[in-house]
Design a protein around this motif. Structure first.
Motif, PDB file in Angstrom:
ATOM      1  N   GLU A  45     -19.687 -16.755  11.638  1.00 48.23           N
ATOM      2  CA  GLU A  45     -18.616 -16.458  10.686  1.00 48.23           C
ATOM      3  C   GLU A  45     -17.844 -15.193  11.021  1.00 48.23           C
ATOM      4  O   GLU A  45     -16.745 -14.988  10.503  1.00 48.23           O
ATOM      5  CB  GLU A  45     -19.191 -16.357   9.277  1.00 48.23           C
ATOM      6  CG  GLU A  45     -19.839 -17.646   8.790  1.00 48.23           C
ATOM      7  CD  GLU A  45     -20.277 -17.565   7.342  1.00 48.23           C
ATOM      8  OE1 GLU A  45     -19.442 -17.204   6.484  1.00 48.23           O
ATOM      9  OE2 GLU A  45     -21.465 -17.840   7.066  1.00 48.23           O
ATOM     10  N   GLY A  46     -18.413 -14.323  11.843  1.00 47.51           N
ATOM     11  CA  GLY A  46     -17.714 -13.112  12.222  1.00 47.51           C
ATOM     12  C   GLY A  46     -18.469 -11.858  11.838  1.00 47.51           C
ATOM     13  O   GLY A  46     -19.670 -11.888  11.580  1.00 47.51           O
ATOM     14  N   ILE A  47     -17.747 -10.748  11.809  1.00 48.06           N
ATOM     15  CA  ILE A  47     -18.320  -9.451  11.459  1.00 48.06           C
ATOM     16  C   ILE A  47     -17.949  -9.160  10.009  1.00 48.06           C
ATOM     17  O   ILE A  47     -16.780  -9.008   9.671  1.00 48.06           O
ATOM     18  CB  ILE A  47     -17.809  -8.335  12.387  1.00 48.06           C
ATOM     19  CG1 ILE A  47     -18.018  -8.732  13.851  1.00 48.06           C
ATOM     20  CG2 ILE A  47     -18.510  -7.024  12.066  1.00 48.06           C
ATOM     21  CD1 ILE A  47     -19.455  -9.084  14.215  1.00 48.06           C
ATOM     22  N   LYS A  48     -18.954  -9.103   9.168  1.00 45.22           N
ATOM     23  CA  LYS A  48     -18.742  -8.845   7.747  1.00 45.22           C
ATOM     24  C   LYS A  48     -18.542  -7.352   7.541  1.00 45.22           C
ATOM     25  O   LYS A  48     -19.358  -6.535   7.972  1.00 45.22           O
ATOM     26  CB  LYS A  48     -19.945  -9.333   6.944  1.00 45.22           C
ATOM     27  CG  LYS A  48     -19.825  -9.158   5.433  1.00 45.22           C
ATOM     28  CD  LYS A  48     -21.073  -9.710   4.755  1.00 45.22           C
ATOM     29  CE  LYS A  48     -21.025  -9.546   3.255  1.00 45.22           C
ATOM     30  NZ  LYS A  48     -22.249 -10.095   2.610  1.00 45.22           N
ATOM     31  N   VAL A  49     -17.443  -6.991   6.863  1.00 49.57           N
ATOM     32  CA  VAL A  49     -17.114  -5.592   6.614  1.00 49.57           C
ATOM     33  C   VAL A  49     -16.649  -5.479   5.162  1.00 49.57           C
ATOM     34  O   VAL A  49     -15.890  -6.335   4.677  1.00 49.57           O
ATOM     35  CB  VAL A  49     -15.992  -5.089   7.548  1.00 49.57           C
ATOM     36  CG1 VAL A  49     -15.773  -3.590   7.364  1.00 49.57           C
ATOM     37  CG2 VAL A  49     -16.313  -5.415   9.007  1.00 49.57           C
ATOM     38  N   GLY A  50     -17.098  -4.433   4.477  1.00 47.55           N
ATOM     39  CA  GLY A  50     -16.678  -4.273   3.096  1.00 47.55           C
ATOM     40  C   GLY A  50     -16.778  -2.848   2.608  1.00 47.55           C
ATOM     41  O   GLY A  50     -17.582  -2.055   3.114  1.00 47.55           O
ATOM     42  N   PHE A  51     -15.951  -2.507   1.622  1.00 47.60           N
ATOM     43  CA  PHE A  51     -16.114  -1.266   0.881  1.00 47.60           C
ATOM     44  C   PHE A  51     -17.293  -1.414  -0.068  1.00 47.60           C
ATOM     45  O   PHE A  51     -17.587  -2.514  -0.546  1.00 47.60           O
ATOM     46  CB  PHE A  51     -14.856  -0.933   0.078  1.00 47.60           C
ATOM     47  CG  PHE A  51     -13.654  -0.606   0.906  1.00 47.60           C
ATOM     48  CD1 PHE A  51     -13.594   0.578   1.627  1.00 47.60           C
ATOM     49  CD2 PHE A  51     -12.573  -1.481   0.976  1.00 47.60           C
ATOM     50  CE1 PHE A  51     -12.491   0.883   2.406  1.00 47.60           C
ATOM     51  CE2 PHE A  51     -11.461  -1.183   1.746  1.00 47.60           C
ATOM     52  CZ  PHE A  51     -11.417   0.003   2.465  1.00 47.60           C
ATOM     53  N   HIS A  52     -17.937  -0.304  -0.353  1.00 46.63           N
ATOM     54  CA  HIS A  52     -19.129  -0.346  -1.206  1.00 46.63           C
ATOM     55  C   HIS A  52     -18.766  -0.003  -2.650  1.00 46.63           C
ATOM     56  O   HIS A  52     -18.472   1.147  -2.979  1.00 46.63           O
ATOM     57  CB  HIS A  52     -20.183   0.639  -0.688  1.00 46.63           C
ATOM     58  CG  HIS A  52     -21.421   0.689  -1.533  1.00 46.63           C
ATOM     59  ND1 HIS A  52     -22.330  -0.354  -1.591  1.00 46.63           N
ATOM     60  CD2 HIS A  52     -21.898   1.647  -2.361  1.00 46.63           C
ATOM     61  CE1 HIS A  52     -23.309  -0.024  -2.411  1.00 46.63           C
ATOM     62  NE2 HIS A  52     -23.072   1.177  -2.888  1.00 46.63           N
ATOM     63  N   GLY A  53     -18.759  -1.020  -3.509  1.00 44.66           N
ATOM     64  CA  GLY A  53     -18.711  -0.805  -4.940  1.00 44.66           C
ATOM     65  C   GLY A  53     -17.421  -0.263  -5.508  1.00 44.66           C
ATOM     66  O   GLY A  53     -17.467   0.527  -6.455  1.00 44.66           O
ATOM     67  N   ILE A  54     -16.279  -0.701  -4.993  1.00 44.48           N
ATOM     68  CA  ILE A  54     -15.017  -0.200  -5.548  1.00 44.48           C
ATOM     69  C   ILE A  54     -14.115  -1.328  -6.050  1.00 44.48           C
ATOM     70  O   ILE A  54     -12.942  -1.115  -6.330  1.00 44.48           O
ATOM     71  CB  ILE A  54     -14.241   0.648  -4.521  1.00 44.48           C
ATOM     72  CG1 ILE A  54     -13.799  -0.205  -3.327  1.00 44.48           C
ATOM     73  CG2 ILE A  54     -15.081   1.832  -4.048  1.00 44.48           C
ATOM     74  CD1 ILE A  54     -12.810   0.513  -2.435  1.00 44.48           C
ATOM     75  N   GLY A  55     -14.667  -2.528  -6.201  1.00 43.79           N
ATOM     76  CA  GLY A  55     -13.876  -3.662  -6.647  1.00 43.79           C
ATOM     77  C   GLY A  55     -13.488  -3.570  -8.111  1.00 43.79           C
ATOM     78  O   GLY A  55     -14.027  -2.747  -8.872  1.00 43.79           O
ATOM     79  N   PRO A  56     -12.557  -4.411  -8.563  1.00 48.64           N
ATOM     80  CA  PRO A  56     -12.128  -4.400  -9.963  1.00 48.64           C
ATOM     81  C   PRO A  56     -13.218  -4.929 -10.889  1.00 48.64           C
ATOM     82  O   PRO A  56     -13.997  -5.810 -10.522  1.00 48.64           O
ATOM     83  CB  PRO A  56     -10.914  -5.331  -9.955  1.00 48.64           C
ATOM     84  CG  PRO A  56     -11.148  -6.251  -8.787  1.00 48.64           C
ATOM     85  CD  PRO A  56     -11.843  -5.420  -7.757  1.00 48.64           C
ATOM     86  N   GLU A  57     -13.277  -4.389 -12.096  1.00 53.08           N
ATOM     87  CA  GLU A  57     -14.244  -4.879 -13.082  1.00 53.08           C
ATOM     88  C   GLU A  57     -13.868  -6.287 -13.520  1.00 53.08           C
ATOM     89  O   GLU A  57     -12.685  -6.611 -13.680  1.00 53.08           O
ATOM     90  CB  GLU A  57     -14.303  -3.936 -14.285  1.00 53.08           C
ATOM     91  CG  GLU A  57     -14.929  -2.592 -13.954  1.00 53.08           C
ATOM     92  CD  GLU A  57     -15.305  -1.791 -15.193  1.00 53.08           C
ATOM     93  OE1 GLU A  57     -15.930  -2.377 -16.105  1.00 53.08           O
ATOM     94  OE2 GLU A  57     -14.957  -0.607 -15.248  1.00 53.08           O
TER      95      GLU A  57
END
Length: 359
Positions: free
Chosen positions: A251-263
Motif C-alpha cells: 500500500e505504500g509508506i504510511k505517514v501521518g500527523f499525531h493527534g491533530i485531526g478535527p473533533e
C-alpha cells in the motif's frame, strides 16, 4: 448468567476476550459492526510496534505485549509482528527522554549522526541526530483483530458481530445486564472496550476523564525505494508537533500527523481528509521523505480517542471495567492490555495509578 460480557470487538476488546476465556471464564464478545469494519481505530494493515518510551511502565507493557504477540502468532499460525527497526529524530528534548528511558530499562538503542542515519535509510531526510531502536517494527492490525477473536473462540468465547449494545444496566457489585436490540445478557462483569464510544455508553456509569475524539488523516504515499528497507519512524519538531510513519506492504509508506485531526462524533464521520491538513502532510513528505512520491498518495481515515494527559483509561467501578483513551499509541500494547482488563474483571487489580478514572 455469563461471567463476562465484553463490549467492543476491536483490538482491545478482542484481546480481553481471549485473556478472559483462557482463564476458563464464560465470555461473550459483542461488536456493533460487521467483522473487518473501518469505523473505529483497529483497522488497516499497519501499526507501529516499539519499546521506545521514557518510563518503565510503558516499556514493561510493551515488553509483555511483544511476548504475547508472539504467543498469539503461535496459537493462530498468523504473522502479526514484523521487526524492521525504528528511528526517531528531530529537535525536541523528548528524544533524550526516550534514550534515557531505554537505557534505564536495558533496551537496545543507539544514537546515529545525520549522515549515518541517511546512509541506512535514504528515504528519510535527517538534519539532527537519530535514535535507533532495533526491536521496533510494525503490526498488521486487521490480522491481529481476527487472530485475537480466533484465539478467544478457541478458548470457548462466543463472538458476535453486528450486535450493537444499547445500554448497560448495573444491578449490583456482581451483577450487570448488557442490553442489545436482539436481547439482553446478564453477567457478573462487563468490559466496555469501546474507545470512541465510551462517553456515550458508560459516561453515566463511571467517572471518565474528558475524552477528545478526532478523525485522523494519514495517507499512504507511493514509495520510490523498496518498502522492505523502511523502518518505523517518528519525527518530533521543536513545536512538539509529531509525525509518524512506516511501510505498509503493498500500500505504500504510511505517514501521518499525531493527534491533530478535527473533533468528530464517531457515529457521524465523513471519512474525508481536511484539505489544509492533507496539503501540510504532502508538504512534509515532499520536504522530509525523498523516498516517496508526494503527489501519489491514498488518504486514510481513523479515530483517536485522547485523554488530557494521553494516558489510557484502564479501570473498574463495581462490575464495570472500562478501556478507552488510547490516544493514538495504544495498539502496540494490545495483548498486554487484554491481560490488564482480565485482571480488572477477575479481581480488580489495577496496573498503575496513571490509568485510573480519577487523575
Amino acid at each position: 448468567m455469563t461471567d463476562v460480557v465484553v463490549v467492543g470487538g476491536g483490538a482491545m476488546g478482542s484481546a480481553a476476550a481471549w485473556q478472559l476465556a483462557r482463564r476458563g471464564l464464560d465470555v461473550v464478545l459483542l461488536e456493533q459492526f460487521e467483522a473487518g469494519h473501518v469505523r473505529g481505530a483497529s483497522h488497516g494493515a499497519s501499526r507501529i510496534f516499539r519499546l521506545s518510551y521514557p518510563d518503565s511502565v510503558y516499556i514493561g507493557l510493551a515488553r509483555e505485549a511483544q511476548t504475547r504477540w508472539r504467543e498469539l502468532e503461535d496459537v493462530t499460525d498468523t504473522q502479526l509482528l514484523t521487526v524492521t527497526g525504528g528511528v526517531d529524530h528531530g529537535d525536541h528534548p523528548h528524544l533524550h527522554l526516550l534514550a534515557d528511558g531505554l537505557a534505564a530499562n536495558g533496551v537496545r538503542r543507539d544514537w546515529l549522526t545525520p549522515a549515518e542515519a541517511a546512509e541506512r535509510w535514504p528515504g528519510i531526510r535527517f538534519d539532527t541526530r537519530a535514535l535507533f531502536h532495533p526491536d521496533s517494527g510494525r503490526l498488521h492490525a486487521d490480522h491481529a483483530v481476527a487472530a485475537l477473536q480466533q484465539a478467544a473462540a478457541k478458548e470457548g468465547a462466543v463472538v458476535r458481530h453486528s450486535t450493537p449494545v444499547t445500554s448497560i444496566e448495573v444491578r449490583g457489585e456482581d451483577s450487570v445486564v448488557v442490553h442489545t436490540d436482539s436481547g439482553s445478557y446478564p453477567a457478573r462483569r462487563v468490559v466496555a472496550a469501546v474507545n470512541a464510544w465510551a462517553s456515550k455508553l458508560v459516561g453515566d456509569l463511571v467517572p471518565l476523564p474528558p475524552l477528545r475524539v478526532t478523525q485522523e488523516q494519514p495517507a499512504h504515499f507511493a514509495p520510490l525505494l523498496p518498502e522492505d528497507g523502511w523502518p518505523s519512524f517518528g519525527h518530533i519538531f521543536a513545536s512538539a508537533d509529531g509525525i509518524y510513519g512506516l511501510a505498509t506492504p503493498g500500500e505504500g509508506i504510511k505517514v501521518g500527523f499525531h493527534g491533530i485531526g478535527p473533533e468528530v462524533d464517531p457515529d457521524h464521520r465523513d471519512f474525508t481528509p481536511e484539505p489544509n491538513q492533507l496539503a501540510a502532510l504532502r508538504d512534509y513528505a515532499r520536504t522530509w521523505l525523498p523516498g516517496v512520491d508526494a503527489d501519489d498518495f491514498t488518504p486514510i481515515s481513523c479515530t483517536y480517542t485522547t485523554t488530557p494527559d494521553s494516558n489510557f483509561v484502564l479501570d473498574r467501578l463495581g462490575p464495570v471495567v472500562v478501556a478507552t483513551g488510547f490516544s493514538g499509541h495504544g495498539f502496540k500494547f494490545v495483548p498486554a492490555i487484554g491481560r490488564v482488563l482480565a485482571d480488572l474483571a477477575v479481581d480488580g487489580t489495577r496496573p498503575d495509578p496513571r490509568f485510573t478514572f480519577a487523575r
